[in-house]
Motif scaffolding. Sequence first.
Motif, short mmCIF file in Angstrom:
data_model
loop_
_atom_site.label_atom_id
_atom_site.label_comp_id
_atom_site.label_asym_id
_atom_site.label_seq_id
_atom_site.Cartn_x
_atom_site.Cartn_y
_atom_site.Cartn_z
N UNK A 14 0.81 -1.22 0.00
CA UNK A 14 0.00 0.00 0.00
C UNK A 14 0.84 1.27 0.00
N UNK A 15 2.17 1.09 0.07
CA UNK A 15 3.09 2.22 0.13
C UNK A 15 2.80 3.14 1.32
N UNK A 16 2.52 2.51 2.46
CA UNK A 16 2.30 3.26 3.69
C UNK A 16 3.64 3.56 4.34
N UNK A 17 3.74 4.64 5.08
CA UNK A 17 4.98 4.92 5.79
C UNK A 17 5.33 3.76 6.72
N UNK A 18 6.61 3.47 6.84
CA UNK A 18 7.07 2.34 7.63
C UNK A 18 6.62 2.44 9.09
N UNK A 19 6.43 3.67 9.58
CA UNK A 19 6.03 3.85 10.98
C UNK A 19 4.52 3.72 11.21
N UNK A 20 3.74 3.45 10.15
CA UNK A 20 2.29 3.28 10.30
C UNK A 20 2.02 2.14 11.27
N UNK A 21 1.28 2.43 12.36
CA UNK A 21 1.06 1.37 13.36
C UNK A 21 -0.11 0.46 13.02
N UNK A 22 -0.01 -0.75 13.53
CA UNK A 22 -1.12 -1.70 13.51
C UNK A 22 -1.91 -1.47 14.78
N UNK A 23 -3.19 -1.14 14.65
CA UNK A 23 -4.01 -0.89 15.83
C UNK A 23 -4.23 -2.18 16.60
N UNK A 24 -4.69 -3.24 15.89
CA UNK A 24 -4.95 -4.51 16.56
C UNK A 24 -5.11 -5.62 15.53
N UNK A 25 -5.13 -6.83 16.02
CA UNK A 25 -5.49 -7.98 15.19
C UNK A 25 -6.50 -8.77 16.00
N UNK A 26 -7.54 -9.25 15.33
CA UNK A 26 -8.61 -9.92 16.08
C UNK A 26 -9.46 -10.81 15.17
N UNK A 27 -10.19 -11.69 15.86
CA UNK A 27 -11.22 -12.52 15.23
C UNK A 27 -12.57 -11.88 15.51
N UNK A 28 -13.52 -12.13 14.63
CA UNK A 28 -14.89 -11.67 14.86
C UNK A 28 -15.71 -12.73 15.58
N UNK A 29 -16.40 -12.33 16.62
CA UNK A 29 -17.47 -13.06 17.26
C UNK A 29 -17.41 -14.57 17.34
N UNK A 30 -18.57 -15.17 17.25
CA UNK A 30 -18.73 -16.61 17.47
C UNK A 30 -18.33 -17.45 16.27
N UNK A 31 -18.24 -16.87 15.09
CA UNK A 31 -17.91 -17.63 13.88
C UNK A 31 -16.87 -16.86 13.06
N UNK A 32 -15.62 -16.86 13.52
CA UNK A 32 -14.59 -16.03 12.89
C UNK A 32 -14.37 -16.29 11.41
N UNK A 33 -14.44 -17.55 10.98
CA UNK A 33 -14.18 -17.85 9.57
C UNK A 33 -15.25 -17.26 8.65
N UNK A 34 -16.49 -17.47 9.01
CA UNK A 34 -17.59 -16.94 8.20
C UNK A 34 -17.56 -15.42 8.16
N UNK A 35 -17.35 -14.81 9.31
CA UNK A 35 -17.36 -13.35 9.37
C UNK A 35 -16.16 -12.75 8.64
N UNK A 36 -15.00 -13.40 8.72
CA UNK A 36 -13.84 -12.91 7.96
C UNK A 36 -14.10 -12.98 6.46
N UNK A 37 -14.77 -14.04 6.02
CA UNK A 37 -15.11 -14.14 4.59
C UNK A 37 -16.08 -13.04 4.17
#
Length: 148
Positions: A14-37
């Motif tokens: 994405x050509x973002x500045x190297x210092x661009x932070x990652x806020x978080x990483x997470x799964x969604x709710x009760x069915x992470x695979x379906x919601x991620x799709x």
Amino acid sequence: MNPESFFKQAKIALKLPVETPLQSSYQFGADPDTLAQLVLTGTKTATTSAYDLYETDEPLPQVGAYDVILNAKNIPICVTKNDTVTITPYAKVGADHAYHEGEGDRSYAYWRKVHDAFFSQEYVAAGQAFDPATAKMVLERFHVVYPL
């Protein structure tokens, strides 16, 4: 691949500045695979979390921040960027937000049914009682930025 490495690839692509932070990483709710799709297809562009369950030192989501969405096995699926973040009473979450969550038939009735059950369990797990009349929620709207 871990979320940090995945985000590093995304920043390069994405050509973002190297210092661009990652806020978080997470799964969604009760069915992470379906919601991620649903996120990958652009059907799910919103999520809800319980404001009342954030730890005192846990930062709230921010507009413009990047998150890595994980599947049920904690494998990165995509990177999203927050468009809006609002705090609102649970009882005032509307049909528009429910539609953008992209789940089930996308109706408010469906959203309310599954979220009543989900938040009831989440509050109990935290030793609290869920009261739909008084609970506050964090509503996020986002879009996928990687992979494109």
